[in-house]
Scaffold this active site. Structure first.
Site, PDB file in Angstrom:
ATOM      1  N   CYS A 104      33.223  33.251  35.267  1.00 64.44           N
ATOM      2  CA  CYS A 104      35.119  33.980  35.694  1.00 64.44           C
ATOM      3  C   CYS A 104      35.624  34.052  36.742  1.00 64.44           C
ATOM      4  O   CYS A 104      36.873  33.224  36.731  1.00 64.44           O
ATOM      5  CB  CYS A 104      35.523  33.905  33.705  1.00 64.44           C
ATOM      6  SG  CYS A 104      34.075  34.506  32.236  1.00 64.44           S
ATOM      7  N   ASP A 105      35.085  35.221  37.606  1.00 66.04           N
ATOM      8  CA  ASP A 105      36.100  35.724  37.854  1.00 66.04           C
ATOM      9  C   ASP A 105      35.913  35.147  39.475  1.00 66.04           C
ATOM     10  O   ASP A 105      36.959  35.822  40.136  1.00 66.04           O
ATOM     11  CB  ASP A 105      36.642  37.366  37.186  1.00 66.04           C
ATOM     12  CG  ASP A 105      37.608  37.062  36.175  1.00 66.04           C
ATOM     13  OD1 ASP A 105      37.757  36.568  35.644  1.00 66.04           O
ATOM     14  OD2 ASP A 105      36.747  37.899  35.518  1.00 66.04           O
TER      15      ASP A 105
ATOM     16  N   CYS B  95      32.499  39.608  34.162  1.00 67.64           N
ATOM     17  CA  CYS B  95      31.655  38.402  34.236  1.00 67.64           C
ATOM     18  C   CYS B  95      32.406  37.462  35.749  1.00 67.64           C
ATOM     19  O   CYS B  95      33.603  36.686  36.266  1.00 67.64           O
ATOM     20  CB  CYS B  95      32.422  37.071  33.725  1.00 67.64           C
ATOM     21  SG  CYS B  95      32.552  35.466  33.331  1.00 67.64           S
TER      22      CYS B  95
END
Ligand code: NDP
Length: 316
Positions: free
Chosen positions: A143-144, A140
Site C-alpha cells: 500500500c505504502d 503494508c
C-alpha cells in the site's frame, strides 16, 4: 442489495469477504441458500494488500492479490449472493434464530453464520509507532512502499511477510534494514534466500526497534541489540514497516465462542463447527497454522458444506 428472505430470517450470513468468505458464498449460493454477505471494513481481505500471488493454483503466471479477489467476487456474484459493506460488531448466539448486530444499527436474524473475518496486522505497541501510523509507519509495503522512493526504511520481523515486504520495498527505497529479533529467520527457505541475496537489504540480527523518532513523520528509529545490550539511534530512516504477524478479527465473537489465548476461534477437528450450533468459522480467524489464501478458500468450502448439512438436519 436485495431484501432478506421472506421470513425475515436468513438461511446463512457470511461475515468477511476474503478467500474464505467468498468461497463459502460460492458454495452456499450454488446450494440455493441465498447467502447474505457482510464484507466488513476491508473488503477482499488481506490479499487486497498483496502484490504477486504465485501459489494460488490455476494461474500459470501468478496473479496480483487485488485481481484475484476481483475475479473471485465476480464469480460469486453470478450465483446471487447479496453483498453489504456493513460490519458485524456484536452477536446474540443464545438461541435460534441467531442475531447479528451491525455497525449501522441493523439486527440481522439468521439460522446459520459463517465467520470468515480473517486477521489483522500486528504492531509492536510503542507509543510513537502508533502515533505515526500513516505518517511513515505502516504494516503494508504494497500500500505504502511507493511513498518511500530513494530513502532508507526499516522492516521489523523475520517471517515470510517481512522478507516479502523487504524485497518489495527495494523497488523504491535506497536501502532496507531488516530488523530480526533472533539470529535466524522464520521465513521459508526460498524467501530467506531472496532476502539474504538482495544487495539492498541489510539484515540486523538480534535487533529490536525500541522507539520511532519524529514529530509529524518518521525521522529515525531507536534500536537495541538484545545480545550485547547496545542501543543506537538511526536518524537516516524515513519509513517503518511492521511485519510481525497478525491478530484474528474475532472480537465480536469472543464472549459467545470458544477461542484460544490469542483469540483464534476454535473449531471441531476436521470441521468448521464452533461450540454454538449453526455457527461456523473458516479462514485466518480460526487458523494460525497455514494462513494461506488456498487453505482459507478450502476451509470456506468446508464451512459452506457444514452449514448446508446443518440446515438440512434441522428440517428432518
Ligand atoms: P510469522 O508469524 O510467520 O512471522 C512473524 C515474524 O515476526 C517472526 O520472525 C517473529 O519472530 C517476528 N516477531 C513477532 N513478534 C515480534 C516482536 N514483538 N518484535 C520483533 N519481531 C517479532 O508471520 P508472517 O506474517 O511473516 O507470516 C504469516 C503466515 O503467512 C506464514 O504462514 C507465512 O508462511 C505466510 N506467508 C506466506 C507468504 C508467501 O508464501 N508468499 C508471504 C507472507 C506470509 P520470531 O521468529 O522470533 O518469532
Amino acid at each position: 442489495m436485495s431484501e432478506s428472505t421472506e421470513s425475515g430470517v436468513e438461511n446463512v450470513v457470511i461475515l468477511g469477504s476474503g478467500p474464505a468468505g467468498l468461497t463459502a458464498a460460492l458454495y452456499t449460493a450454488r446450494a440455493d441458500l441465498q447467502p447474505m454477505m457482510y464484507e466488513g471494513k476491508e473488503p477482499g481481505g488481506q490479499l487486497m494488500t498483496t502484490t504477486d500471488v504465485e501459489n494460488f493454483p490455476g494461474f500459470e503466471e501468478g496473479i496480483m492479490g487485488p485481481d484475484l479477489m476481483g475475479v473471485m467476487k465476480k464469480q460469486v456474484a453470478r450465483f446471487g449472493t447479496r453483498f453489504d459493506y456493513d460490519e458485524v460488531i456484536g452477536v446474540d448466539f443464545s438461541s435460534q434464530p441467531l442475531v447479528l448486530h451491525t455497525a449501522s444499527g441493523k439486527n440481522v436474524k439468521t439460522q446459520t453464520v459463517i465467520i470468515a473475518t480473517g486477521a489483522a496486522a500486528r504492531y509492536l505497541g510503542l507509543e510513537n509507532e502508533l502515533r505515526l501510523r500513516g505518517n511513515g509507519v505502516s504494516a503494508c509495503a504494497t500500500c505504502d512502499g511507493f511513498f518511500f522512493r530513494g530513502v532508507e526504511v526499516v522492516v521489523v520481523g523475520g517471517g515470510d511477510s517481512a522478507c516479502e515486504e523487504a524485497g518489495f520495498l527495494t523497488k523504491f527505497a535506497s536501502k532496507v534494514h531488516l530488523l530480526v529479533r533472533r539470529d535466524e529467520l522464520r521465513a521459508s527457505k526460498i524467501m530467506q534466500h531472496r532476502a539474504l541475496n538482495n544487495d539492498k537489504i541489510q539484515i540486523h540480527w538480534n535487533t529490536e526497534m525500541t522507539d520511532v523518532l519524529g514529530e509529524k513523520t518518521v525521522e529515525g528509529v531507536a534500536v537495541k541489540n538484545n545480545k550485547t545490550g547496545e542501543s543506537a539511534q538511526w536518524k537516516n530512516i524515513q519509513g517503518v514497516f511492521l511485519a510481525i504477524g497478525h491478530t484474528p478479527n474475532s472480537k465480536p465473537f469472543l464472549e459467545a465462542l470458544d477461542h484460544d489465548d490469542q483469540g483464534y476461534l476454535i473449531t471441531a477437528p476436521d470441521s468448521s463447527r464452533t461450540n454454538i450450533p449453526g455457527v461456523f468459522a473458516c479462514g485466518d480467524v480460526q487458523d494460525h497454522t497455514y494462513r494461506q489464501a488456498i487453505t482459507a478458500a478450502g476451509s470456506g468450502c468446508m464451512a459452506a458444506i457444514d452449514a448446508e448439512r446443518w440446515l438440512e438436519s434441522q428440517e428432518s
